[in-house]
Scaffold this motif. Structure first.
Motif, PDB file in Angstrom:
ATOM      1  N   PHE A 455       7.205  21.515 -17.521  1.00  0.00           N
ATOM      2  CA  PHE A 455       7.802  20.903 -16.341  1.00  0.00           C
ATOM      3  C   PHE A 455       6.731  20.399 -15.371  1.00  0.00           C
ATOM      4  N   HIS A 456       5.556  20.983 -15.425  1.00  0.00           N
ATOM      5  CA  HIS A 456       4.502  20.654 -14.465  1.00  0.00           C
ATOM      6  C   HIS A 456       3.736  19.392 -14.844  1.00  0.00           C
ATOM      7  N   ASN A 457       3.348  19.304 -16.147  1.00  0.00           N
ATOM      8  CA  ASN A 457       2.536  18.145 -16.548  1.00  0.00           C
ATOM      9  C   ASN A 457       3.155  17.309 -17.668  1.00  0.00           C
ATOM     10  N   LEU A 524      11.640  17.355  -8.335  1.00  0.00           N
ATOM     11  CA  LEU A 524      10.971  16.999  -9.586  1.00  0.00           C
ATOM     12  C   LEU A 524      11.234  15.539  -9.951  1.00  0.00           C
ATOM     13  N   ARG A 525      12.453  15.094  -9.670  1.00  0.00           N
ATOM     14  CA  ARG A 525      12.829  13.716  -9.978  1.00  0.00           C
ATOM     15  C   ARG A 525      11.967  12.735  -9.175  1.00  0.00           C
ATOM     16  N   THR A 527       9.006  13.306  -8.065  1.00  0.00           N
ATOM     17  CA  THR A 527       7.612  13.400  -8.507  1.00  0.00           C
ATOM     18  C   THR A 527       7.412  12.763  -9.872  1.00  0.00           C
ATOM     19  N   LEU A 528       8.319  13.081 -10.810  1.00  0.00           N
ATOM     20  CA  LEU A 528       8.155  12.647 -12.195  1.00  0.00           C
ATOM     21  C   LEU A 528       8.831  11.317 -12.499  1.00  0.00           C
ATOM     22  N   GLY A 529       9.867  11.010 -11.764  1.00  0.00           N
ATOM     23  CA  GLY A 529      10.686   9.858 -12.099  1.00  0.00           C
ATOM     24  C   GLY A 529      11.888  10.290 -12.925  1.00  0.00           C
ATOM     25  N   GLU A 530      12.995   9.566 -12.801  1.00  0.00           N
ATOM     26  CA  GLU A 530      14.243   9.941 -13.465  1.00  0.00           C
ATOM     27  C   GLU A 530      14.090  10.011 -14.980  1.00  0.00           C
ATOM     28  N   LYS A 531      13.489   8.988 -15.580  1.00  0.00           N
ATOM     29  CA  LYS A 531      13.386   8.932 -17.036  1.00  0.00           C
ATOM     30  C   LYS A 531      12.564  10.091 -17.587  1.00  0.00           C
ATOM     31  N   GLU A 532      11.438  10.374 -16.946  1.00  0.00           N
ATOM     32  CA  GLU A 532      10.565  11.449 -17.425  1.00  0.00           C
ATOM     33  C   GLU A 532      11.259  12.807 -17.288  1.00  0.00           C
TER      34      GLU A 532
END
Length: 585
Positions: A455-457, A524-525, A527-532
Motif C-alpha cells: 500500500f505504501h509503494n 491514499l486515493r 496520493t496514489l491516484g484512483e487507478k493505482e
C-alpha cells in the motif's frame, strides 16, 4: 512455636475440582485481570487438553490472586463466554486463563467451536459376537481421533445439532456431560433392536466413570497469592511463568538413543540449518524431520511410532533427502503459493508429508515434473482451505503421504482426502475469525499469489520486502472504528473476521489508525491516484472500482459480502474445486 509460613504465608495451596472452578467462573467469583492477554487458544489445543484430562494426565497448576482492599482497583473482566457480572470477583486468574477459558467454553457449549467424543473409540459396543461389549483400556484409545471439534457455524456442526443426529453417528457432545443419563436413555432406546439395552447402559456408564467423570472431578493444584501481594511480585511471577525453558522432547530422547550407534542428531540438525537457511527462517523443528523420515521408513508420523519404531538406520538412509525436501518445499511455497513469511505458513505439519515425498518428485524429469508440482500445489491449497490439519494432524499426514506418493505421479490413483473430498462452505469463510490461524494465513498467502502489492509503494510483496519492511496482517475496517457498531439486527460487528485482514506495511497502518475507511482510502486515493489504488486493492482480492464501493460508504457488511465473492473465486482457482454457496445448500 509459630513457623515462618504460619506467621506470614506467601501463598495458599489447595486442590480444586474443575467443576467447582468452572462454577466460580460462571458466578463471577473467578475472573481475569485486565492486564492479562485475550483468549487466544486454537481449538486443537483445547482438544489436546481434554484428551490429557480424560487420560488422567497432569495438566498443570493454576495461580490465582485473592481480591481484597489492596488490589480491588485492578480492572477485571469475565472469562470469555461466561456471563458478565458487576460485583467484584473473589479471585483473579494469573496463570491458567487459556486452559480455564478453553474448558469453560468446551464444557458449557459456548464459543466458536463445539467439541465431541466418538463413542466407538472408547468402547466396543455390544454385538451378536460380543453380547456385553467391552470398555477399552486407556492405552488402547486413540485419543487424537476420539476427541474432535467443529466450528459451530459449519455444516458438520449443524448436522450434529440434535441429540438424535449425534446418537445415530455414535457421537457425544462434550457440553452435554451433565445430561448423560438422558442421553444414555435415548441412546439405548435407539439401538434397542441391535444391542442388549441392559448391557449397553452398563457399558456406557463405565465409559462415563472412566472418561467423562475426569472432565468434572479433575483435581487441579491451585496456588493463591494473598491480596496484599505487591504488584512488583506479581510482575515477577508473570515474567517467570512466560520464560520457561524448552521441555525434553522426542528429538532429545532419540538423540540420546541413537548416539551409541554413531548417529548424532544434534550435529546433523546443526549442519542442516547451516546448509539451508530457510529452515531457520521458518522455525522448522528438528522433530518434524524425524516425523518425515518415519513416514518414509515406517508409513507413520505418530509420536509413538517416531519414538518406538524409528531406527538409526532409517535416519542414515533418509536424513539428507528429507532435509533437502523441507528446504525445497519451502522454496516452492514461497515462490508459488504466497508463503512469503513464517506467519503465512498455515500448517508446519503439512510440510512433513510434502518433504517426505520430495525426493521422488526430484527424480521426475522433463515437462512431467510441471504436472507433478501442480498436483502438489493443489494438495497444499485444498488442505489449507479444508482445514484438514486443524486436528489429528499426525494421522492426517500419514494418510496423505500414503496417497501422495502414488497420486502425484499418476493422477488416475486415489487423491489425498483434501483433494478428493474437498469441502468448503461460503458460510464458514464469512464467519471465520483470526482465531482460525491456518485459514487466516492461507487467505493472506492466497492474496500474495494474486500479486498483492504494498500500500505504501505499490511494489509486489516478496519474502525480502515483507521481512525488510515488517509487513504484517492488519484490519481494513479498524477495530477501533467498528467498536460498538452493530448491524440492523443489533448484532455487534466482529472486526476479527479473516475477510477484514490484509497485509499492510507499518507506515500505512499507522496512517490508518482508527480512521473510517472512507477517510483513509480517500487520502491514499489523493496520493496514489484512483487507478493505482484500485489496482492495489484488487491485488489484495478487493474489488473497489465503482461509486458503490462499500469502502467509500464505510459499509462493513457490504464490504464483507463483496470481498467474500472475490476470495471464493481465488480459492476455486487454486484448488480447482467449487466452494458451496448459500444458494446451493
Amino acid at each position: 512455636m509459630v513457623g515462618a509460613y504460619d506467621a506470614d504465608p506467601v501463598f495458599q495451596a489447595n486442590p480444586s475440582h474443575l467443576d467447582y472452578l468452572l462454577q466460580k467462573i460462571h458466578n463471577g467469583a473467578l475472573a481475569i485481570p485486565d492486564f492479562q492477554r485475550d483468549f487466544t487458544w486454537e481449538p486443537k489445543r483445547t482438544a489436546t487438553l481434554l484428551r490429557s484430562m480424560m487420560s488422567r494426565f497432569p495438566a498443570g497448576t493454576f495461580l490465582f490472586w485473592a481480591v481484597g482492599p489492596e488490589n480491588q482497583k485492578f480492572g477485571w473482566r469475565a472469562v470469555e463466554g461466561a456471563p458478565s457480572r458487576t460485583t467484584h470477583p473473589q479471585e483473579l486468574i494469573l496463570d491458567g486463563q487459556q486452559r480455564l477459558t478453553s474448558l469453560y467454553r468446551a464444557l458449557n457449549g459456548v464459543g466458536e467451536e463445539r467439541f465431541y467424543l466418538k463413542i466407538r473409540e472408547f468402547v466396543d459396543l455390544p454385538s451378536e459376537s460380543n453380547l456385553e461389549g467391552q470398555l477399552f483400556d486407556q492405552s488402547d484409545v486413540e485419543f487424537e481421533n476420539a476427541v474432535f471439534w467443529h466450528p459451530v457455524e459449519s455444516k458438520e456442526a449443524k448436522a450434529l445439532e440434535s441429540r438424535g443426529a449425534r446418537i445415530k453417528e455414535h457421537v457425544f457432545a462434550v457440553d452435554e456431560h451433565r445430561d448423560f443419563d438422558d442421553w444414555l436413555d435415548e441412546y439405548a432406546a435407539h439401538y434397542a433392536s441391535s444391542m442388549d439395552e441392559k448391557s449397553t447402559k452398563k457399558l456406557l456408564r463405565q465409559f462415563r466413570e472412566r472418561y467423562l467423570t475426569p472432565l468434572r472431578s479433575y483435581g487441579f493444584p491451585v496456588v493463591t497469592l494473598p491480596s496484599h501481594t505487591k504488584i512488583e511480585a506479581v510482575a515477577t511471577v508473570f515474567e517467570t511463568l512466560n520464560n520457561t525453558g524448552k521441555p525434553l522432547g522426542p528429538f532429545e530422547l532419540l538423540t540420546a538413543r541413537f548416539y551409541p550407534e554413531d548417529v548424532f542428531l544434534r550435529d546433523l540438525w546443526d549442519q542442516a540449518v547451516a546448509d539451508h537457511e530457510i529452515l531457520e527462517d521458518f522455525s522448522i523443528d528438528a522433530y518434524s524431520v524425524l516425523q518425515a523420515i518415519t513416514l518414509r521408513a515406517r508409513n507413520s508420523a505418530q509420536r509413538s511410532d517416531v519414538l518406538r519404531k524409528l531406527e538409526a538406520s532409517d535416519v542414515q538412509a533418509n536424513w539428507e533427502a528429507v532435509v533437502r525436501g523441507f528446504a525445497r518445499v519451502l522454496d516452492l511455497l514461497q515462490a508459488e503459493c504466497g508463503v512469503v513469511a513464517p506467519k503465512l505458513l498455515p500448517y508446519t505439519m503439512l510440510l512433513v508429508p510434502m518433504a517426505a515425498v520430495w525426493d521422488d518428485i526430484a527424480k521426475v524429469k522433463g515437462p512431467e515434473q510441471v504436472n507433478v508440482l501442480n498436483r502438489l500445489k493443489q494438495f497444499f491449497w485444498c488442505t489449507v482451505f479444508s482445514t484438514n490439519y486443524d486436528q489429528g494432524a499426525n494421522s492426517q499426514a500419514g494418510a496423505d503421504y500414503a496417497k501422495l506418493k502414488y497420486w502425484l505421479f499418476d493422477s488416475s490413483q486415489d487423491a489425498p482426502e483434501a483433494v478428493s473430498e474437498f469441502s468448503l462452505a461460503e458460510s464458514s469463510l464469512r464467519t471465520a475469525t483470526t482465531r482460525r490461524k491456518a485459514l487466516n494465513a492461507g487467505m493472506l498467502a492466497l492474496a500474495v499469489t494474486t500479486g498483492a502489492r504494498d500500500f505504501h509503494n505499490g511494489m509486489k510483496l516478496t519474502a525480502e520486502r515483507v521481512k525488510a519492511d515488517k509487513i504484517d496482517s492488519h484490519h481494513i475496517f479498524p477495530k477501533a472504528f467498528l467498536n460498538g457498531k452493530s448491524d440492523e439486527k443489533g448484532r455487534r460487528f466482529n472486526s476479527e473476521l479473516v475477510l477484514n485482514r490484509v497485509l499492510i506495511d507499518p507506515v500505512t497502518n499507522k496512517t490508518i489508525g482508527a480512521k473510517a475507511p472512507s477517510i483513509y482510502f480517500q487520502a491514499l486515493r489523493e496520493t496514489l491516484g484512483e487507478k493505482e489504488l484500485v489496482e492495489i486493492l484488487r491485488s489484495h482480492l478487493m474489488d473497489a472500482d465503482d461509486e458503490d464501493d462499500p469502502l467509500r460508504k464505510d459499509n462493513y457488511e457490504e464490504f464483507i459480502d463483496r470481498r467474500l465473492d472475490d476470495v471464493i473465486m481465488a480459492i476455486e482457482s487454486v484448488t480447482g474445486k467449487g466452494v458451496t454457496r448459500e444458494f446451493d445448500e
